[in-house]
Design an enzyme around this catalytic site. Structure first.
Site, PDB file in Angstrom:
ATOM      1  N   LYS A 116       0.744  -1.144   0.059  1.00 50.71           N
ATOM      2  CA  LYS A 116      -0.067   0.103   0.014  1.00 50.71           C
ATOM      3  C   LYS A 116       0.818   1.224   0.021  1.00 50.71           C
ATOM      4  O   LYS A 116       0.395   2.298  -0.660  1.00 50.71           O
ATOM      5  CB  LYS A 116      -0.958  -0.018   1.157  1.00 50.71           C
ATOM      6  CG  LYS A 116      -1.834  -1.016   1.139  1.00 50.71           C
ATOM      7  CD  LYS A 116      -3.080  -0.725   2.271  1.00 50.71           C
ATOM      8  CE  LYS A 116      -4.401  -1.635   2.091  1.00 50.71           C
ATOM      9  NZ  LYS A 116      -4.147  -3.038   1.862  1.00 50.71           N
ATOM     10  N   GLU A 200      -3.403   6.849   7.554  1.00 51.80           N
ATOM     11  CA  GLU A 200      -3.988   7.870   6.719  1.00 51.80           C
ATOM     12  C   GLU A 200      -5.056   8.583   7.404  1.00 51.80           C
ATOM     13  O   GLU A 200      -5.439   8.331   8.643  1.00 51.80           O
ATOM     14  CB  GLU A 200      -4.785   7.200   5.649  1.00 51.80           C
ATOM     15  CG  GLU A 200      -3.922   6.392   4.454  1.00 51.80           C
ATOM     16  CD  GLU A 200      -4.738   5.670   3.537  1.00 51.80           C
ATOM     17  OE1 GLU A 200      -6.295   5.448   3.769  1.00 51.80           O
ATOM     18  OE2 GLU A 200      -4.283   5.319   2.646  1.00 51.80           O
ATOM     19  N   HIS A 235     -14.887  -3.781   8.173  1.00 49.64           N
ATOM     20  CA  HIS A 235     -14.155  -3.461   7.201  1.00 49.64           C
ATOM     21  C   HIS A 235     -14.020  -4.252   5.694  1.00 49.64           C
ATOM     22  O   HIS A 235     -13.145  -4.284   4.891  1.00 49.64           O
ATOM     23  CB  HIS A 235     -12.715  -2.924   7.253  1.00 49.64           C
ATOM     24  CG  HIS A 235     -12.438  -1.993   8.433  1.00 49.64           C
ATOM     25  ND1 HIS A 235     -12.813  -0.635   8.337  1.00 49.64           N
ATOM     26  CD2 HIS A 235     -11.956  -2.236   9.519  1.00 49.64           C
ATOM     27  CE1 HIS A 235     -12.766  -0.017   9.371  1.00 49.64           C
ATOM     28  NE2 HIS A 235     -12.061  -0.924  10.280  1.00 49.64           N
ATOM     29  N   ARG A 291      -6.492  -8.783  -9.158  1.00 49.84           N
ATOM     30  CA  ARG A 291      -6.970  -9.953  -9.396  1.00 49.84           C
ATOM     31  C   ARG A 291      -8.495  -9.684  -9.715  1.00 49.84           C
ATOM     32  O   ARG A 291      -8.935  -8.633  -9.688  1.00 49.84           O
ATOM     33  CB  ARG A 291      -7.114 -10.838  -7.878  1.00 49.84           C
ATOM     34  CG  ARG A 291      -7.580  -9.909  -6.977  1.00 49.84           C
ATOM     35  CD  ARG A 291      -7.380 -10.889  -5.529  1.00 49.84           C
ATOM     36  NE  ARG A 291      -7.937  -9.937  -4.474  1.00 49.84           N
ATOM     37  CZ  ARG A 291      -9.085  -9.590  -4.170  1.00 49.84           C
ATOM     38  NH1 ARG A 291     -10.164  -9.828  -4.795  1.00 49.84           N
ATOM     39  NH2 ARG A 291      -9.075  -9.046  -2.894  1.00 49.84           N
TER      40      ARG A 291
END
Length: 649
Positions: A116, A200, A235, A291
């Site tokens: 990430k 973040e 999540h 994917r």
């Protein structure tokens, strides 16, 4: 074109790939673990190869065994599905070294987007907007706390190496940061073998919007519109739809352009999904899944395309079948049917599917599942058991079709989120497209209402099930259950527990039925349901008896009642009340107390990891730790003692 394809996956995605391969005239090879020896994808495939033990680390994550199966079976290509090795660059490289086509992107693209932190740096360089945060290599706790303070709370901790909500923790204040960081790192390490994290800014009401992209090896890249995946629990996505509703056209266009730029920036090939956080008219790159996505069917329903066929053609070196996305036709909504208990924080559920009925597929309804009635949900893999994908000419029609399909579903033997999904599909805020990632939590009271008392019809059905002879009963007169006596009818006392409530029903045979606390008659139907005649009104009631438990399925909900012996001595229920055991098989990741320590009700005593979920074992009441039966790292079976509490003085 590929002639023989090995599917390095299991469950519904393996079944789905096999169906496309068969339609294209491609021979399919399945692989399976010990737990999946009789799984549906194994039965569907043209051939199947065993690859190891039940745990994923012993089978579906074993690159060497999968490649050996591919070589021995003569497979020209391997489709990784999603999960497991689908985003593993080492696997893609190993396939290339072995001369086997990998149905997916190049290893370099997987690596670039697999981190990430690295992917955000690449996207920033490519002009794709990213959420303000910290993506650096320095991972000391003090540095991370300093960066969190710089960003400003609330912040979101995310695992750098993975997705699916693993290692993701929102932190509202600095005082919670050390605890949440430790938990995120532990979860990331267990899921991805890498405990690095990034930080973040935590957006308050964001939507999760993604763009399906496709690219071939000839330099062509297109998008296939948007999806909204905002409705999540822990999540992880629960409901997805396409196209994403209520997006300004200018923003939708920006998302399409940013997704194509992201794919081109890493030399992408095959199917991929670029995910964004959207708040108002602002959109920020979140990650790219290299994917096929679980939710790809909603895109297929509105475009009329088979994305797996596209993947196979591109893997064979062909160009994209289309130069641009076809206009979306109508609207599609998908829900994920999980073996989990929403009332217990979505705790995974294991066991046999004693009853499992899904509606029949239709042009406006797609059903994808890798299990059938009688199969077992094991603790080794993800608890998703089916996907229901509805289509309609507009969003309202699609949700209406979905609600009708959910009403036809019947599941017994395990806990499921069926009721949660039915309430979700019909919720006014869902119908109004008031979507964001906090949807499920904000509407928890409506989506997960506390179970009400069982209605009279549920009690009547359970009683009738006890009073009627079973389908296998012999005509032996000693098996009669109608209360017959030589001199007058005898009454029967039945006791049913409905949660904490206990119902005592005294019934006496009367004509063709029973009278007393209920005026009751009925019979068993050929499909296993009961015809219950209560107070003169007939009802058809599906029912399942499992030992002392009886599950009653009504249109307004399901109730699990438990038979009690009316003549048993009191006090037996309290035995072992202080013994806290593992609810399902798993691995102990933390023990947070010591023998002799005083604990309070609700305090977390241990943390168990199972089925991609951390389960917190909490104290049911104030007490003292009398014994600890496990240690961090232990693998425990269902029912194993974890902690024993004694009453506080």
């Amino acid at each position: 074109m590929i002639k023989t394809l090995l599917i390095a996956n299991r469950g519904e995605i393996a079944c789905r790939i096999i169906r496309t391969a068969r339609r294209m005239g491609i021979r399919s090879i399945a692989v399976f673990s010990e737990a999946d020896a009789k799984a549906q994808h194994v039965l569907m495939a043209d051939a199947a190869w065993p690859i190891g033990g039940s745990r994923a680390a012993e089978s579906y994550l074993r690159i060497d065994r999968i490649l050996a199966a591919a070589k021995e079976s003569g497979a020209e290509a391997i489709h990784p599905g999603y999960g497991f090795l689908s985003e593993n660059a080492d696997f893609a490289e190993a396939c290339a070294t072995a001369g086997i086509a990998f149905v997916g992107p190049p290893p370099a693209a997987i690596r670039a987007m697999g981190s990430k932190a690295e992917s955000k740096r690449l996207m920033e360089a490519a002009g794709v907007p990213i959420v303000p945060g910290y993506h650096g290599e320095a991972q000391g706790e003090a540095r991370l706390a300093e960066e969190a303070a710089r960003i400003g709370f609330p912040v979101l901790i995310k695992a750098s190496a993975g997705g699916g909500g693993k290692g993701m923790r929102p932190v509202l204040g600095a005082e919670d940061f050390p605890t949440q960081l430790a938990g995120a790192r532990r979860e990331a390490k267990a899921a991805f073998g890498d405990d690095r994290v990034l930080l973040e800014r935590y957006l308050q009401r964001p939507r999760h919007v993604e763009v399906q992209v496709f690219a071939d090896s000839h330099g062509n890249t297109i998008h296939l519109h948007t999806r909204d995946c905002s409705v999540q629990r822990r999540h992880q996505k629960v409901l997805e739809e396409a196209p994403a509703p209520d997006l300004p056209e200018a923003l939708r266009t920006r998302l399409h352009e940013a997704a194509i730029a992201a794919a081109r920036a890493v030399g992408y090939v095959s199917a991929g999904t670029v995910e964004f956080i959207v708040e108002g008219e602002d959109a920020f790159f979140m990650e790219m899944n290299t994917r096929l996505q679980v939710e790809h069917p909603v895109t297929e329903m509105v475009t009329g395309l088979d994305l797996v066929e596209w993947q196979l053609r591109i893997a064979a070196g062909e160009r994209l079948p289309l130069g641009a996305a076809p206009a979306p036709h109508g609207h599609s909504v998908e829900v994920r049917l999980y073996a989990e208990d929403p009332a217990r924080d979505f705790r995974p559920s294991t066991g046999p599917l004693r009853r499992f009925h899904l509606p029949s597929p239709a042009p406006d309804l797609r059903i994808e599942s890798g299990v059938v009635e009688g199969d077992a949900i094991t603790p080794y893999y993800d608890p998703m058991i089916a996907k229901l994908v509805a289509w309609g000419p507009d969003r309202q029609a699609a949700l209406t079709r979905l609600s009708a399909a959910l009403a036809e579903c019947r599941i017994a033997g395990i806990a499921s989120n069926l009721g949660f999904l039915a309430r979700l599909a019909a919720h006014p805020a869902m119908l109004a497209a008031q979507l964001d990632t906090g949807f499920a939590g904000r509407h928890a009271a409506a989506l997960q209402p506390p179970p009400g008392p069982a209605p009279r019809i549920a009690l009547a059905a359970a009683a009738l099930d006890a009073l009627l002879p079973s389908a296998a009963a012999s005509p032996n007169p000693w098996n009669r259950q109608d209360g017959w006596r030589l001199q007058g009818a005898g009454s029967q006392l039945l006791m049913l527990a409905d949660g904490e409530a206990v119902h005592r029903l005294r019934l006496t045979a009367s004509g063709a039925g029973w009278a007393g606390d209920l005026l009751l008659a009925g019979r068993r139907l050929a499909d296993g349901a009961l015809q219950v005649v209560l107070d003169g009104t007939a009802h058809r009631v599906p029912i399942l008896r499992d030992g002392e438990a009886v599950q009653v399925m009504l249109p307004e909900g399901e109730w699990t009642l438990r038979w009690l012996d009316p003549y048993a001595p009191p006090g037996g229920e309290a035995a072992g009340a202080g013994r806290l055991s593992a609810p399902i098989p798993g691995r102990v990741v933390q023990v947070l107390v010591q023998p002799g320590e005083s604990v309070t009700r609700g305090q977390v005593l241990a943390v168990l990891e199972a089925m991609k979920t951390e389960l917190r074992i909490t104290a049911p009441a104030d007490g003292v730790v009398a014994h600890i039966g496990c240690a961090p790292g232990d693998s425990v079976e269902e029912g194993a003692e974890l902690v024993t509490l004694a009453a506080a003085d």
